[in-house]
Write an enzyme that holds these catalytic residues in place. Structure first.
Site, short mmCIF file in Angstrom:
data_model
loop_
_atom_site.label_atom_id
_atom_site.label_comp_id
_atom_site.label_asym_id
_atom_site.label_seq_id
_atom_site.Cartn_x
_atom_site.Cartn_y
_atom_site.Cartn_z
N SER A 22 0.82 -1.21 0.00
CA SER A 22 0.00 0.00 0.00
C SER A 22 0.86 1.27 0.00
CB SER A 22 -0.94 0.01 1.21
OG SER A 22 -0.20 0.22 2.38
N LYS A 32 -6.14 4.56 8.02
CA LYS A 32 -4.97 5.32 7.55
C LYS A 32 -5.28 6.82 7.50
CE LYS A 32 -2.90 1.48 5.04
NZ LYS A 32 -2.82 0.76 3.77
#
Lengths: 832, 271
Positions: A675, A718
């Site tokens: 990611s 996140k």
């Protein structure tokens, strides 16, 4: 300079798919109770939400009565696998017949192999009681027969006969002795001969005074008499055996009638069970052989050792145990209500599955018999269903093997682990195996199912029905309504306060967040139930009779706070400057990546500084994480993709003469996942183009070789991780996060994040390509190749390509130099 | 009432049990303890070390032939003494064990001599002697020598076990009635008694029985007559019951107890 417009930042509406409380027709979940006929109906509805595939598999597995069609209910913890399976089994079980009872009885032919007898349900206990009564009756009737005058006279006749026989034999010797002036004396342990003098025995002194001839005569005569006596004594055991035989025959003769009358009565009661009739015939024959065991215990002489009484096993009692019945499985139709049994074995050990043979201490040794055979879960579930935890059975020594053996052979063979492994060779029992007809439901996670399928060749044969439980369900107004019913059901079952509409909506939103997807709802019923219980507690603390939105939110917040110690410590370290993360300003070759950590079931996001350095080299992008063995394989793959992207996009006709290094700064643990690959690429491009990146932005998303930004997981955590840091430092309107456009559908952000976005103090940008991202981060257009094949002057891509072209030119120069050095040295002479 | 009074009056004062190196000694001890407990009489256990056995063991060629093994083993006096001592101790322990937890009053003595001689010497009138049968001591010999009733035990005698009383017509009927009543009460026979009577003529026996019945009208008496000792032995063997030998001429009340007392070597009385 760029042909494609930059993506617009996301509106507050796109950041969370809210659940509208207005869509519900109820005020509180208490009203939902009336919407269903029964609590059972409510429960059923609640538990099958979104599990259509699993339910179908359960129905199929229950319905098909073929060998090997056992079920494996797989899925994540908390999905209600056990509850749903059990609910369906409970619905099906009453429709099936109550299985037969099973007894173990003594095997009169081979004592160590107890016989198993099957009988209609409910009769095992009666049979056990009947046999106990029979023994009691025999214990009264047989002694009565033995007390009768007829028996006593006949017995005494036998005993007297023996006594007379023995006395006569001894007496004859005594007469012979007397005739020679010798007495036969009874000594403590036998007999002795001595010369007579008067009424007594001649003493040694007197004997010594006798003439030598007389002494010799007496000694010779005594030696002869001793021989005669020895001969007589040798004959005695034969007479005793004969007397015993006659006594046994007498016993059989006199009790035959009374035994027959009592056992015939039982035989007629159990005439419909051939095995029992056969067993009773064996009992009858055995009782005749062991009539003496039915005598009441006498005040017999206790053996002593130096005057200390020795313990003595009660032989008559142990003989009578053989007529007991071990009602191993005894159903009570009136209490059980009929139907197949459903057994859940929480501790599936070897012994708990197939039963065990217990021992009792007797005279310092351990002994056992058929009455000490105890049933296992397979016995109890025989004819019905057995639910087991896959992980538990696999972690118990040999439990998995024994379960498979039982299912394969379709019989339950009770033996100890020592016997099964041939570790002990002492005489023990080998109970006759009991036929097995059971449907086993294993409950476990998917990983176990696939591992077993892969590595255990028998698994596929024995567990043919996979019941795969979904983790989440697609969200729609119908599902929301259904979810509300689930919530009502849990509240009712757990006796919680009812929830108002807002609370239900908040719980549904939480369900979507747990699913990590705005368009799906988590089916983790355990987590949902925990949330509701906690919300109920906070409602009680607040003195509310109905659980409101604030109670659910408070439950969520406090839950996160309880689990959030590490998150807060990390944030604190960033704020104190121990961990270096910028949230303002610009810097070349440095970008804020976003990582997520999951500890103890709690996931949180945290920004990470990613830096890149580039110089002329051999075309290799160095992943410092991998070199230091801190990066996982997926992370390494992401970095290698970057090389592919660079090679494919820039200076396509020349070799990539780049040496770049990438690192997660201040990372002391492992890094896994791709990611951060887009963030790494942004840092690398910034380093190559020598363009500074805005540190007020953080980036997440993986990238492919074409430069497309791809979706990642835990997008909400996140974003919130970076938001919390920025909020702590003060939101200045510049800060924000770049997320993959494909992740927009997953956004279920916290209310405070949405408020900040709405106020223009925080921004979330959906990014589809690297070009969009680099432009947002640098403020410089990325640029597209023009008709001449060149990037627009000043664009990021033009700067990168120019730098790489420089490297390539230097590479060519270095290459020709090496080539010329090679030519100067000349080629080695060929061998002939 | 009169009978009860008589029974009470004639209850045995003591039960004297003879123990020796004989297999039936334990049965005798149990029977004696049982009767003593029921009649609340004192129990005196007398273990007699057979002098004949000790003499015999001293002979140079003494061999004991095992009853079950038929193996001949050499013996000496020391070994025999040790064995007898051990048996005496074992018998004492057995008695203590039986008496544990019961109100039984008991004492224990050891003597050396001949069993029956020592036993009869230790017993006084109104005592009941319990002993294993010894071949030389025929009922006739016992009846003429003893001044107390002697119960000969071969095996365990339980309450209600039928016994037979052996006596001679020389025993005055009034004394016989008293003793039979007493015996019936002791052994729990509900006043039904069989008597093997040594008597020269049947007429005399009938008279004797009538006299007894007159003295003890509630006693159901069955009399079996024997003209001589051999016949008496045969009759008793046919009846296959424990025998109680009644003394021919018991000394009058107040006779000194244990006039020919043995030489007790040890003595123990229960607390």
């Amino acid at each position: 300079m760029t042909s494609k417009p930059l993506p617009r930042e996301l509106s507050p509406e796109a950041l969370r798919r809210a659940c509208d409380p207005g869509q519900f027709a109820f005020e509180t979940t208490a009203e939902l109770k009336n919407s269903f006929e029964t609590a059972g109906e409510l429960k059923k509805t609640a538990e099958v939400l979104g599990q259509g595939r699993a339910v179908e598999a359960i129905r199929f597995g229950i319905g098909i009565a073929r060998e090997g069609y056992n079920l494996f209910a797989m899925g994540r913890e908390g999905m209600g696998r056990r509850t749903i399976v059990r609910a369906f089994l409970e619905r099906d079980a009453p429709r099936r017949e109550l299985p037969p009872d099973w007894c173990y009885v003594f095997n009169f032919e081979v004592a160590h192999r107890p016989k198993a007898i099957s009988m209609p349900p409910g009769r095992a206990q009666k049979f056990q009681a009947d046999m106990a009564h029979l023994v009691e009756d025999l214990r009264t009737a047989i002694p009565a027969v033995f007390e009768s005058d007829e028996y006593r006279n006949r017995r005494q006749e036998i005993e007297s006969n023996l006594g007379e026989h023995q006395e006569s034999a001894i007496g004859t010797v005594g007469e012979h002795a007397k005739a020679q002036g010798i007495a036969l004396l009874r000594t403590p342990a036998g007999f002795g001969f001595a010369p007579i003098k008067g009424d007594g025995v001649m003493g040694s002194k007197e004997f010594a005074k006798l003439p030598e001839d007389e002494q010799k005569r007496l000694e010779g005569a005594i030696a002869e008499l001793q021989k005669e006596l020895e001969h007589a004594i040798h004959e005695m055991p034969k007479w005793r055996r004969e007397a015993q035989r006659r006594l046994r025959e007498l016993n059989r003769e006199v009790i035959r009638a009374v035994v027959a009358s009592l056992i015939e009565e039982l035989k007629s009661t159990y005439a419909d069970i051939a095995q029992v009739v056969q067993y009773l015939a064996a009992v009858q024959a055995d009782v005749l052989d062991h009539a003496e065991a039915f005598q009441q215990s006498k005040d017999g002489e206790t053996p002593t050792l130096f005057g200390i009484p020795l313990p003595q096993a009660d032989t008559s009692e142990s003989t009578l145990r053989r007529y007991q019945v071990n009602a191993l499985i005894a159903h009570a139709p009136a209490e059980d209500g009929g139907g197949a049994p459903i057994v859940y074995e929480d501790n599936p050990t070897h012994a708990n599955l197939i039963g065990r043979i217990e021992h009792i201490a007797q005279m310092g040794t351990l002994v056992t018999d058929f009455t000490l055979i105890k049933p296992g879960a397979l016995h109890r579930a025989n004819g019905g269903y057995l639910i087991l935890d896959a992980l538990k059975i696999l972690t118990q020594p040999f439990a998995w093997e024994v379960l498979k053996r039982a299912l394969r052979s379709r019989e339950i063979r009770t033996e100890s682990l020592g016997q099964a492994l041939s570790l002990i060779s002492t005489v023990s029992l080998e109970p006759e195996p009991i036929p097995l007809d059971v449907k086993v439901v294993l409950v476990g996670d998917r990983r176990l199912y696939y591992l077993l399928h892969e590595y255990d060749p028998e698994f596929g044969e024995l567990f043919k029905v996979a019941v795969d439980f979904e983790d989440d369900v697609a969200r729609s107004p119908e599902t929301d309504a259904h979810y509300a019913q689930v919530i009502a059901g849990i509240a009712q079952r757990e006796q919680l306060r009812p929830l108002d509409r807002g609370a239900v909506a908040r719980a549904i939103e939480r369900g979507a967040r747990a699913a990590d997807d705005a368009e799906r709802l988590s089916l983790n019923m355990r987590a949902l139930a925990d949330l509701l219980r906690e919300a109920d507690y906070w409602a009680s603390v607040a003195g509310r009779s109905v659980i409101g939105t604030e109670d659910v939110q408070h439950a969520i917040d406090t839950g996160e706070r309880r689990a959030g110690r590490i998150r807060e410590r990390l944030r604190e370290e960033i704020l104190r400057g121990t961990l270096l993360i910028d949230s303002a300003g610009t810097r070349v070759g440095q970008v804020n990546g976003l990582a997520v950590a999951e500890l103890g079931g709690f996931a949180f996001g945290m920004p990470r500084r990613i830096t890149a350095r580039a110089r002329f080299g051999s075309g290799r992008v160095l992943d410092i994480e991998r070199e230091s063995e801190l990066g996982g394989p997926i992370h390494s793959k992401g970095v290698l993709i970057l090389s592919g992207f660079l090679a494919g996009r820039y200076v396509p006709n020349q070799p990539l003469s780049l040496a770049a290094s990438l690192v997660f700064e201040q990372s002391y643990g492992g890094i896994e996942g791709d990611s951060a690959s887009s963030a790494e690429l942004y840092a690398l491009l910034s380093a190559l183009a020598d363009l500074p990146i805005r540190q007020s932005l953080a980036v997440t998303g993986s990238v492919n070789q074409q430069g497309d930004v791809q979706a990642i997981g835990a997008v909400n955590e996140k974003i919130e991780g970076f938001f919390d840091l920025c909020a702590a430092r003060g939101l200045n309107g510049e800060q924000g996060v770049l997320v993959p456009a494909a992740n927009v559908q997953h956004l279920m952000l916290r209310a405070d994040v949405i408020e900040a976005v709405a106020a223009g103090r925080f921004h979330i940008y959906p990014v589809s390509t690297i070009d969009q991202g680099i432009e947002l981060l640098t403020g410089v257009p990325a640029g597209e190749r023009g008709p001449g094949g060149a990037y627009p002057q000043g664009s990021v891509n033009a700067r990168v390509e120019r730098r790489l072209a420089d490297f390539a030119a230097r590479g060519r120069g270095a290459g020709s130099e090496r080539q010329s050095r090679k030519s100067w040295r000349g080629t080695p002479p060929r061998k002939s | 009432m009169a009978r009860n009074a008589a029974t009470k009056e004639l209850k045995p004062r003591r039960i004297v049990v003879g123990l020796a190196a004989l297999p039936s000694s334990r049965a005798a001890l149990r029977a004696a303890a049982d009767i003593a407990a029921r009649t609340q009489a004192e129990l005196i256990a007398l273990f007699v070390e057979d002098a004949n056995l000790l003499e015999w063991a001293g002979l140079p060629f003494a061999r004991e032939v095992g009853l079950t093994s038929a193996v001949a083993r050499t013996l000496d006096t020391v070994a025999m003494e040790r064995r007898l001592r051990s048996m005496a101790q074992e018998a004492q322990l057995a008695l203590a064990e039986m008496a544990r937890g019961t109100p039984l009053r008991w004492s224990y003595r050891v003597a050396r001599g001949a069993l029956m001689t020592e036993l009869l010497a230790a017993a006084a009138e109104n005592d009941l002697v319990v002993a294993a049968a010894v071949a030389e001591w025929t009922p006739r010999r016992l009846a003429s020598s003893a001044h107390a009733a002697v119960l000969l035990v071969q095996e365990l005698v339980r309450p209600g076990t039928p016994v037979v009383a052996a006596c001679s017509s020389a025993l005055p009927p009034v004394e016989a009635a008293r003793m039979l009543q007493n015996m019936s009460g002791m052994l729990g026979h509900d006043h039904e008694v069989t008597v093997a009577l040594l008597c020269e003529s049947t007429e005399e026996a009938a008279r004797w029985a009538d006299e007894v019945r007159k003295s003890a009208p509630d006693l159901r008496l069955h009399v079996v007559t024997a003209r001589n000792e051999a016949e008496l032995q045969t009759r008793l063997a046919a009846l296959r019951r424990p025998v109680v030998v009644l003394p021919e001429a018991p000394p009058g009340p107040g006779a000194p107890q244990a006039a020919r007392s043995s030489r007790p070597r040890s003595r123990r009385r229960s607390p």
